[in-house]
Design a protein around this motif. Structure first.
Motif, PDB file in Angstrom:
ATOM      1  N   UNK A 121      48.735  30.453  48.381  1.00 25.62           N
ATOM      2  CA  UNK A 121      49.864  30.375  49.310  1.00 25.62           C
ATOM      3  C   UNK A 121      49.555  31.192  50.562  1.00 25.62           C
ATOM      4  N   UNK A 122      49.040  32.399  50.352  1.00 26.15           N
ATOM      5  CA  UNK A 122      48.687  33.235  51.499  1.00 26.15           C
ATOM      6  C   UNK A 122      47.615  32.558  52.362  1.00 26.15           C
ATOM      7  N   UNK A 177      46.916  28.102  58.998  1.00 29.86           N
ATOM      8  CA  UNK A 177      47.635  27.421  60.088  1.00 29.86           C
ATOM      9  C   UNK A 177      48.471  28.385  60.927  1.00 29.86           C
ATOM     10  N   UNK A 178      48.221  29.687  60.785  1.00 29.67           N
ATOM     11  CA  UNK A 178      48.829  30.641  61.716  1.00 29.67           C
ATOM     12  C   UNK A 178      49.985  31.444  61.154  1.00 29.67           C
ATOM     13  N   UNK A 179      50.333  31.249  59.885  1.00 30.89           N
ATOM     14  CA  UNK A 179      51.385  32.068  59.271  1.00 30.89           C
ATOM     15  C   UNK A 179      50.934  33.534  59.297  1.00 30.89           C
ATOM     16  N   UNK A 180      51.834  34.425  59.700  1.00 27.10           N
ATOM     17  CA  UNK A 180      51.421  35.808  59.958  1.00 27.10           C
ATOM     18  C   UNK A 180      51.518  36.732  58.740  1.00 27.10           C
ATOM     19  N   UNK A 181      51.998  36.224  57.615  1.00 28.54           N
ATOM     20  CA  UNK A 181      52.176  37.103  56.445  1.00 28.54           C
ATOM     21  C   UNK A 181      50.832  37.547  55.879  1.00 28.54           C
ATOM     22  N   UNK A 187      58.421  33.133  56.133  1.00 24.90           N
ATOM     23  CA  UNK A 187      58.973  33.360  54.795  1.00 24.90           C
ATOM     24  C   UNK A 187      59.233  32.032  54.090  1.00 24.90           C
ATOM     25  N   UNK A 188      59.840  31.118  54.828  1.00 22.98           N
ATOM     26  CA  UNK A 188      60.210  29.828  54.219  1.00 22.98           C
ATOM     27  C   UNK A 188      58.959  29.041  53.821  1.00 22.98           C
ATOM     28  N   UNK A 189      57.955  29.103  54.690  1.00 26.19           N
ATOM     29  CA  UNK A 189      56.700  28.388  54.384  1.00 26.19           C
ATOM     30  C   UNK A 189      56.049  28.929  53.118  1.00 26.19           C
ATOM     31  N   UNK A 190      56.104  30.252  52.973  1.00 24.33           N
ATOM     32  CA  UNK A 190      55.502  30.859  51.786  1.00 24.33           C
ATOM     33  C   UNK A 190      56.231  30.376  50.531  1.00 24.33           C
ATOM     34  N   UNK A 191      57.540  30.425  50.565  1.00 16.84           N
ATOM     35  CA  UNK A 191      58.312  30.002  49.390  1.00 16.84           C
ATOM     36  C   UNK A 191      58.072  28.526  49.078  1.00 16.84           C
ATOM     37  N   UNK A 192      58.098  27.704  50.126  1.00 18.36           N
ATOM     38  CA  UNK A 192      57.904  26.263  49.915  1.00 18.36           C
ATOM     39  C   UNK A 192      56.514  25.960  49.345  1.00 18.36           C
ATOM     40  N   UNK A 241      56.430  21.247  50.820  1.00 18.84           N
ATOM     41  CA  UNK A 241      55.931  22.349  51.674  1.00 18.84           C
ATOM     42  C   UNK A 241      56.625  22.431  53.037  1.00 18.84           C
ATOM     43  N   UNK A 242      57.274  21.335  53.439  1.00 18.89           N
ATOM     44  CA  UNK A 242      57.853  21.295  54.793  1.00 18.89           C
ATOM     45  C   UNK A 242      59.381  21.360  54.757  1.00 18.89           C
ATOM     46  N   UNK A 243      59.936  21.276  53.547  1.00 19.07           N
ATOM     47  CA  UNK A 243      61.377  20.986  53.512  1.00 19.07           C
ATOM     48  C   UNK A 243      62.283  21.991  54.205  1.00 19.07           C
TER      49      UNK A 243
END
Ligand code: ATP
Ligand code: MG
Length: 316
Positions: free
Chosen positions: A42-43, A49-53, A76-81, A113-115
């Motif tokens: 997930x990380x 794609x640029x998620x900063x977590x 946050x949402x992307x990680x959970x999805x 993943x996009x919802x």
């Protein structure tokens, strides 16, 4: 036609069969590994794609439900999805190993993943043209997407019994991002779909590392013009990394385990320089896998490499 060098193919098969011999795998140890891999993937997959977590933040969000101050809600949402998509994938595999990859399944993964970040387009093919940032390849016209996706599944089914699964999953990965059927989330969907094939064949979850992003884009770029070998080798290396970690963690202590050491440490006890060992590792000639930025190998792997090299010299 095969793009996977025999030496790598054999090695992967040997490691998979080693893992299979350990079955039934100890449940709690496997569960631990699964959870670790789910967070890692997930990380990495989102970070590409640029998620900063960070890895740690991803862990906290998924396992502790914590919100990280100063980081965007979208991240946050992307990680959970993404994590939900992995749970869905594992569920599919646990229930039915033979689940066939279909357009519906690919769209389901995309939907998950996009919802939360792009509700309107979750699970739906794009209706306009797109470009891929930093890539030369321009994906096909939106009007062609449904037909190309149908053809892709037909192609996949026709190859399943013929092609080595690592190679097939790498090619499927590329064909999906080449078509780029969605507005966003194509890379993540392709990485999940590839994993479905691999996991059905008994491989552990395979992770494309964020640190390898440049290499990843580079091998996809080569594949765009038919040069599939670098991509297949790159995926094979990622498969081997996961296998090594699983074997390292699941092999009972009584069975002799190989100790993984850095190439710099190996170079101290052999006549090879760390730089040369690095080249061998990248070429797949020496068994090694990456952890963080370091390549790890073992004394036994060096011995096997030397033995193999002598054997090949004798043949030629
Ligand atoms: N030259 C290329 N040819 C085909 N596909 C490519 C190429 N370069 C990159 N890609 C793919 O495009 C993806 C980016 O597309 P998109 O933004 O739709 O996906 P994403 O899942 O949102 O992002 P990312 O995959 O980067 O996390 C990359 O992850 C990669 O898989
Ligand atoms: Mg994107």
């Amino acid at each position: 036609m095969t793009y996977l060098p025999l030496i790598i193919k054999t090695r992967l098969e040997e490691k998979l069969s080693k893992l299979n011999k350990l079955r039934p795998l100890p449940k709690s140890a496997v569960q631990k590994l699964r959870e670790k891999f789910q967070i890692e993937m997930t990380y990495n997959s989102n970070a590409i794609e640029g998620n900063s977590l960070t890895l740690k933040e991803t862990f906290l969000i998924i396992n502790e439900g914590i919100t990280v101050k100063g980081k965007p809600l979208k991240d946050h949402l992307e990680a959970k999805d993404h994590h939900t998509a992995l749970v869905y994938l594992y569920d599919l595999i646990d229930k039915d190993k033979k689940h066939t990859t279909s357009e519906i399944l690919i769209r389901n993964l995309h939907q998950i993943i996009i919802r939360e970040t792009d509700k309107e387009w979750a699970g739906r093919y794009r209706n306009a043209n797109v470009i891929i940032g930093r890539a030369k390849h321009i994906p096909p016209n939106a009007l062609q997407v449904p037909q190309k996706m149908r053809d892709l599944i037909i192609w996949l089914n026709s190859q399943k019994s013929k092609m080595n699964i690592v190679e097939l999953s790498a090619l499927l990965h590329h064909k999906l991002v080449y078509i780029h059927p969605f507005f966003d989330g194509n890379g993540r969907t392709a990485r999940l779909t590839m994993n479905l094939l691999l996991m059905q064949a008994g491989y552990p979850l395979v992770i494309i590392l964020k640190n390898d992003r440049k290499k990843y884009y580079d091998v996809l770029d080569k594949a765009d013009s038919g040069g599939y070998e670098p991509l297949v080798k790159f995926i094979a290396q990622s498969v081997e990394r996961s296998l090594d970690i699983y074997l390292k963690n699941l092999t009972p202590a009584i069975q002799k385990q190989e100790k993984f050491i850095t190439l710099t440490d190996v170079s101290k006890n052999t006549s090879f320089s760390a730089k040369y060992l690095n080249l061998l590792a990248r070429q797949g000639k020496l068994e090694a896998h990456k952890e963080g930025r370091n390549w790890l190998t073992s004394k036994e792997a060096i011995k096997r490499y030397l033995k193999n090299r002598t054997r090949q010299r004798k043949i030629s």
